[in-house]
Every structure is written in structure tokens, then in C-alpha cells.
Design a protein around this motif. Structure first.
Motif, short mmCIF file in Angstrom:
data_model
loop_
_atom_site.label_atom_id
_atom_site.label_comp_id
_atom_site.label_asym_id
_atom_site.label_seq_id
_atom_site.Cartn_x
_atom_site.Cartn_y
_atom_site.Cartn_z
N PHE A 48 -1.69 7.15 -3.64
CA PHE A 48 -0.90 5.51 -3.45
C PHE A 48 0.11 5.26 -4.71
O PHE A 48 -0.54 5.15 -5.79
CB PHE A 48 -2.02 4.70 -3.21
CG PHE A 48 -1.29 3.21 -2.66
CD1 PHE A 48 -0.67 3.36 -1.39
CD2 PHE A 48 -1.16 2.20 -3.40
CE1 PHE A 48 -0.21 1.92 -0.78
CE2 PHE A 48 -0.91 0.80 -3.22
CZ PHE A 48 -0.20 0.91 -1.69
N SER A 62 -5.88 8.24 -5.34
CA SER A 62 -5.65 7.60 -4.29
C SER A 62 -4.31 7.99 -3.40
O SER A 62 -4.12 7.75 -2.14
CB SER A 62 -5.41 5.99 -4.77
OG SER A 62 -3.84 6.09 -5.37
N ASN A 68 1.19 3.30 -11.69
CA ASN A 68 -0.19 3.20 -11.87
C ASN A 68 -0.56 4.68 -12.35
O ASN A 68 -0.05 5.93 -12.35
CB ASN A 68 -0.85 3.17 -10.34
CG ASN A 68 -0.38 3.97 -9.37
OD1 ASN A 68 0.67 4.45 -9.29
ND2 ASN A 68 -1.22 3.95 -8.32
N CYS A 78 -3.45 -0.26 -12.91
CA CYS A 78 -2.46 -0.68 -12.01
C CYS A 78 -0.96 -0.49 -12.75
O CYS A 78 -0.81 -0.70 -13.75
CB CYS A 78 -2.44 -1.92 -11.36
SG CYS A 78 -3.99 -2.11 -10.47
N ALA A 79 -0.01 -0.32 -11.84
CA ALA A 79 1.39 -0.28 -12.26
C ALA A 79 1.99 -1.50 -13.12
O ALA A 79 2.57 -1.58 -14.21
CB ALA A 79 2.26 0.16 -11.11
N GLU A 80 1.52 -2.40 -12.42
CA GLU A 80 2.03 -3.81 -12.98
C GLU A 80 1.54 -4.04 -14.28
O GLU A 80 2.24 -4.57 -15.38
CB GLU A 80 1.56 -5.03 -12.05
CG GLU A 80 2.15 -5.25 -10.77
CD GLU A 80 1.09 -4.40 -9.82
OE1 GLU A 80 0.46 -3.22 -10.23
OE2 GLU A 80 0.92 -4.83 -8.67
N GLU A 95 -4.04 6.96 -12.97
CA GLU A 95 -5.54 6.97 -12.32
C GLU A 95 -6.15 7.91 -13.26
O GLU A 95 -5.65 8.53 -14.23
CB GLU A 95 -5.31 7.42 -11.15
CG GLU A 95 -4.83 6.40 -10.15
CD GLU A 95 -5.00 6.80 -8.62
OE1 GLU A 95 -5.34 8.02 -8.17
OE2 GLU A 95 -4.71 5.68 -7.71
N SER A 108 1.24 -6.62 -1.83
CA SER A 108 1.27 -7.60 -3.17
C SER A 108 0.47 -7.32 -4.27
O SER A 108 -0.73 -6.51 -3.97
CB SER A 108 0.87 -8.85 -2.62
OG SER A 108 -0.44 -9.04 -2.11
N PRO A 109 0.45 -7.64 -5.62
CA PRO A 109 -0.18 -7.28 -6.63
C PRO A 109 -1.91 -7.70 -6.53
O PRO A 109 -2.15 -8.85 -5.98
CB PRO A 109 0.71 -7.87 -7.81
CG PRO A 109 1.69 -8.25 -7.43
CD PRO A 109 1.57 -8.41 -5.86
N CYS A 110 -2.64 -7.02 -7.19
CA CYS A 110 -4.00 -7.50 -7.28
C CYS A 110 -4.26 -8.49 -7.72
O CYS A 110 -3.48 -8.94 -8.68
CB CYS A 110 -4.77 -6.22 -7.41
SG CYS A 110 -4.96 -5.92 -9.46
N VAL A 164 2.50 3.63 -6.84
CA VAL A 164 2.92 2.20 -7.21
C VAL A 164 4.00 2.23 -8.59
O VAL A 164 3.63 2.93 -9.38
CB VAL A 164 1.76 1.37 -7.45
CG1 VAL A 164 2.35 -0.23 -7.77
CG2 VAL A 164 0.65 1.53 -6.57
#
Ligand code: THU
Length: 169
Positions: A51, A49, A69, A80-82, A71, A118-120, A53
């Protein structure tokens, strides 16, 4: 005859968040956490991506756990990073309350986002689980677009009618 379609009551939910004009304007604790999230973003593995995070979790004992993140060539296998940060905190510091989470992201160009990041939904659900598990609010700090920042007092308000383990009892 009773009319159908007449609701019992109409309820409006109140959603509150703080906006800060720049990174430097954030309260000291939020700023430190956001800087940790920025460091985490630099180490993201996002070859597909592009992208990047970063997330940083603050524990009640003051420890900070970073995540980014990760991948995978089989796209859905990444995370995801969170969730990387939250699951690492849960695994390495079991039973320790989570008090805050900072999230940041940038595309390869490192351009400031023009819109809030914002988070998914999946990550919100996972955050909410920790909030519920420890019965403790998690402050969420994120980018608000154009160099601004946003903070919310808890995750639950980002997920009205949220699903919790209470339903499984
Ligand atoms: N991503 C996150 O790490 N957190 C989010 O809240 C949304 C998206 C990641 C997943 C994927 O690696 C990349 O950003 C693009 O979706």
C-alpha cells in the motif's frame, strides 16, 4: 432532590470540508502539492502491505518536502508517509511554518480507492502538534474516493478534544 445525569448543555461540533470532482478541479496550489504527493507515493517502501502512500508538505516559504511510507520487517518499526514528510520538514526547516499537506495512496493494483483515504490517528496528532507549534492552520488535501478529492481547512477539526502541550504546563 437534584436529578442526576442531567447534562449542563449539549454541544454539536461543526465539521467542514470541500469536495472536488477530480484532481484537475483542485485549486492550483493544492493540485501541485497533490502531484508531489503522487510522486512521493511512487517511491514508497512498502514491501509488506503493498500500500503505497505519498505525502507532500508545503512550507510558508514555498518549499515542498516529500515523504512516503517506510515499512520494516518488524512491522511497528515502520512509519507512515505523513509523519516521514512532517518530521523531515521539522528537521530540515526548523521554525518554518507548515501551511498545507497533501496525502495520496494506492494499492499495488493502482486502483482508485472507492472510499476516502484519510490519515491515521497518530499522523493527525503529529499534524496537530505542528499546527499548535506554529499557531498556523494546516490545509489538508486527500483522496475522497472514486477519483474525487477532499480538502479541510485545518487539522484540529479532525481531532476534537485534541491533546496538546498546553496540558503539560
Ligand atoms: N500508512 C500511511 O503511510 N499513512 C496513513 O495515514 C495510513 C497508513 C501506511 C502505513 C503502512 O506502511 C501502510 O500504509 C499500510 O498500513
Amino acid at each position: 432532590m437534584k436529578e442526576t445525569g442531567a447534562f449542563l448543555e449539549k454541544i454539536t461540533l461543526h465539521f467542514e470540508f470541500e469536495r472536488y470532482s477530480s484532481l484537475q478541479e483542485l485549486p492550483a496550489g493544492d493540485l501541485t502539492l497533490m502531484q508531489e504527493a503522487m510522486k512521493a507515493a511512487d517511491d514508497a517502501y512498502a514491501p509488506y502491505s503493498h500500500f503505497y502512500v505519498g505525502a507532500a508538505v508545503l512550507l510558508e516559504n514555498g518549499k515542498i518536502v516529500r515523504g512516503n511510507n517506510q515499512e520494516n520487517a518488524a512491522y511497528p518499526s515502520g512509519l507512515c508517509a505523513e509523519r516521514v514528510a512532517l518530521f523531515a520538514a521539522g528537521a530540515q526547516h526548523p521554525g518554518v511554518k507548515i501551511t498545507a499537506l497533501a496525502v495520496t495512496a494506492y494499492p499495488e493494483s493502482r486502483k482508485e480507492p472507492e472510499f476516502p483515504l484519510s490519515p491515521c490517528g497518530d499522523c493527525r496528532q503529529v499534524m496537530a502538534e505542528y499546527e499548535h507549534r506554529y499557531n498556523h492552520k494546516i490545509r489538508l488535501i486527500m483522496q475522497g474516493g472514486h477519483g474525487t478529492y477532499i480538502a479541510t481547512e485545518c487539522v484540529a477539526q479532525l481531532l476534537p478534544f485534541l491533546f496538546t502541550g498546553d496540558a503539560l504546563k
